[in-house]
Design a protein around this motif. Structure first.
Motif, mmCIF file in Angstrom:
data_model
loop_
_atom_site.group_PDB
_atom_site.id
_atom_site.type_symbol
_atom_site.label_atom_id
_atom_site.label_comp_id
_atom_site.label_asym_id
_atom_site.label_seq_id
_atom_site.Cartn_x
_atom_site.Cartn_y
_atom_site.Cartn_z
ATOM 1 N N SER A 108 0.800 -1.227 0.000
ATOM 2 C CA SER A 108 0.000 0.000 0.000
ATOM 3 C C SER A 108 0.832 1.275 0.000
ATOM 4 C CB SER A 108 -0.927 0.026 1.219
ATOM 5 O OG SER A 108 -1.823 -1.047 1.170
ATOM 6 N N TYR A 109 1.888 1.302 0.796
ATOM 7 C CA TYR A 109 2.658 2.536 0.941
ATOM 8 C C TYR A 109 3.962 2.545 0.141
ATOM 9 C CZ TYR A 109 -0.412 3.993 4.720
ATOM 10 O OH TYR A 109 -1.495 4.385 5.454
ATOM 11 N N GLY A 110 4.260 1.470 -0.543
ATOM 12 C CA GLY A 110 5.508 1.416 -1.297
ATOM 13 C C GLY A 110 5.278 1.087 -2.751
ATOM 14 N N ILE A 111 5.076 -0.172 -3.029
ATOM 15 C CA ILE A 111 5.004 -0.643 -4.406
ATOM 16 C C ILE A 111 3.814 -0.051 -5.148
ATOM 17 C CG2 ILE A 111 4.793 -2.711 -5.845
ATOM 18 C CD1 ILE A 111 6.236 -4.204 -3.516
ATOM 19 N N GLN A 112 2.649 -0.050 -4.523
ATOM 20 C CA GLN A 112 1.452 0.465 -5.190
ATOM 21 C C GLN A 112 1.591 1.946 -5.538
ATOM 22 O OE1 GLN A 112 -2.219 0.495 -2.902
ATOM 23 N NE2 GLN A 112 -3.402 0.115 -4.765
ATOM 24 N N THR A 168 2.993 0.525 -25.330
ATOM 25 C CA THR A 168 3.502 -0.766 -24.840
ATOM 26 C C THR A 168 3.973 -0.652 -23.394
ATOM 27 O OG1 THR A 168 4.212 -1.332 -27.075
ATOM 28 C CG2 THR A 168 5.139 -2.634 -25.285
ATOM 29 N N THR A 169 4.706 0.404 -23.085
ATOM 30 C CA THR A 169 5.194 0.604 -21.717
ATOM 31 C C THR A 169 4.029 0.773 -20.747
ATOM 32 O OG1 THR A 169 7.183 1.659 -22.595
ATOM 33 C CG2 THR A 169 6.737 1.971 -20.259
ATOM 34 N N LEU A 170 3.025 1.537 -21.138
ATOM 35 C CA LEU A 170 1.843 1.719 -20.290
ATOM 36 C C LEU A 170 1.141 0.386 -20.036
ATOM 37 C CD1 LEU A 170 -0.168 3.545 -18.789
ATOM 38 C CD2 LEU A 170 -1.310 3.950 -20.980
ATOM 39 N N ILE A 171 0.974 -0.412 -21.070
ATOM 40 C CA ILE A 171 0.322 -1.722 -20.916
ATOM 41 C C ILE A 171 1.146 -2.631 -20.014
ATOM 42 C CG2 ILE A 171 -0.316 -3.835 -22.164
ATOM 43 C CD1 ILE A 171 -1.150 -1.972 -24.504
ATOM 44 N N VAL A 172 2.465 -2.630 -20.187
ATOM 45 C CA VAL A 172 3.339 -3.465 -19.348
ATOM 46 C C VAL A 172 3.205 -3.066 -17.876
ATOM 47 C CG1 VAL A 172 5.771 -3.929 -18.780
ATOM 48 C CG2 VAL A 172 4.985 -4.086 -21.147
ATOM 49 N N ILE A 173 3.214 -1.770 -17.594
ATOM 50 C CA ILE A 173 3.117 -1.315 -16.190
ATOM 51 C C ILE A 173 1.758 -1.667 -15.602
ATOM 52 C CG2 ILE A 173 3.128 0.703 -14.672
ATOM 53 C CD1 ILE A 173 5.226 1.898 -16.569
ATOM 54 N N ILE A 174 0.689 -1.517 -16.377
ATOM 55 C CA ILE A 174 -0.643 -1.892 -15.885
ATOM 56 C C ILE A 174 -0.701 -3.395 -15.603
ATOM 57 C CG2 ILE A 174 -3.074 -2.104 -16.549
ATOM 58 C CD1 ILE A 174 -2.756 0.639 -17.957
ATOM 59 N N CYS A 175 -0.097 -4.211 -16.470
ATOM 60 C CA CYS A 175 -0.066 -5.664 -16.238
ATOM 61 C C CYS A 175 0.748 -6.015 -14.991
ATOM 62 C CB CYS A 175 0.497 -6.380 -17.468
ATOM 63 S SG CYS A 175 -0.604 -6.353 -18.886
ATOM 64 N N SER A 181 -0.622 -6.904 -7.568
ATOM 65 C CA SER A 181 -1.788 -6.738 -6.698
ATOM 66 C C SER A 181 -2.366 -8.105 -6.332
ATOM 67 C CB SER A 181 -2.835 -5.878 -7.399
ATOM 68 O OG SER A 181 -3.989 -5.760 -6.616
ATOM 69 N N TYR A 182 -2.481 -8.979 -7.310
ATOM 70 C CA TYR A 182 -3.003 -10.328 -7.072
ATOM 71 C C TYR A 182 -2.062 -11.129 -6.177
ATOM 72 C CZ TYR A 182 -4.654 -15.048 -7.986
ATOM 73 O OH TYR A 182 -5.106 -16.336 -7.842
ATOM 74 N N ILE A 183 -0.760 -11.066 -6.462
ATOM 75 C CA ILE A 183 0.221 -11.819 -5.666
ATOM 76 C C ILE A 183 0.219 -11.345 -4.216
ATOM 77 C CG2 ILE A 183 2.714 -12.186 -5.329
ATOM 78 C CD1 ILE A 183 2.944 -12.244 -8.424
ATOM 79 N N PHE A 184 0.247 -10.023 -4.011
ATOM 80 C CA PHE A 184 0.244 -9.511 -2.644
ATOM 81 C C PHE A 184 -1.055 -9.863 -1.929
ATOM 82 C CE2 PHE A 184 4.080 -7.211 -3.500
ATOM 83 C CZ PHE A 184 4.640 -7.005 -2.257
#
Length: 196
Positions: A108-112, A168-175, A181-184
């Protein structure tokens, strides 16, 4: 369990909540009055809050003119507050709870926050690529390291248009955001089930 200990933990959790609120007030006041004069409201909030915030101030927590150290300070306070709240309710602290909270606050406070910032920058960069806006291009230079990495991974042997690379970069970052998010979420859920 001694009720005094439970009440004290609850009291400290509420005190930390109040202190976190003071940090938010200090942040907002610093936008209005960045250099507080002695006797001003901002000055007194700075006296209360800045010694704690100074523990987190570092060039590593700066992005341009943005100082992200208050976010990490609030994250630490929130973690301690949550642990105290759990102790005040259950009278104990389990390893699984601590691990779950650490994972939750790391996300929540770092990666996201980093990934959301990267998505916003890439949206601006993509708009700049399609419109040719110079004003947006200056802001969008923050995206250059991300785009360079995507170019190295996906487009090593050919030239690619700026618009294609931006999208492409935007799609990669969204993926990456969706996957992490799912893993965490799974890690947080399973760590809560640790029996000790």
């Amino acid at each position: 369990m001694n009720t005094f200990m439970l009440d004290m933990a609850n009291f400290l959790a509420r005190l930390i909540s109040l202190y976190s609120f003071f940090i938010w007030i200090r942040i907002f006041l610093s936008w209005i009055n960045p250099f507080p004069r002695e006797g001003s409201l901002t000055y007194y909030f700075a006296l209360i809050v800045d010694p704690f915030l100074n523990l987190f101030r570092s060039k590593h927590f700066r992005v341009g003119i943005l100082d992200l150290s208050p976010i990490f300070a609030i994250a630490v306070l929130s973690l301690v507050q949550s642990l105290l709240k759990l102790f005040s309710i259950y009278g104990t602290i389990r390893f699984g709870w601590v691990l779950s909270l650490l994972l939750q606050y790391t996300w929540s406070y770092g990666i996201q926050i980093f990934l959301m910032f990267a998505i916003i920058v890439m949206i601006v960069r993509t708009i700049a690529a399609f419109t040719g806006s110079l004003a947006l291009s200056r802001i969008a230079t923050l995206a250059d390291p991300l785009m360079k990495k995507v170019r190295e991974i996906f487009f090593t042997r050919r030239l690619v248009k700026d618009t294609t690379l931006s999208v492409t970069t935007l799609i990669v970052i969204i993926c990456i955001y969706a996957m992490l998010s799912y893993i965490f979420s799974l890690l947080i859920t399973y760590s809560m089930r640790i029996p000790f």
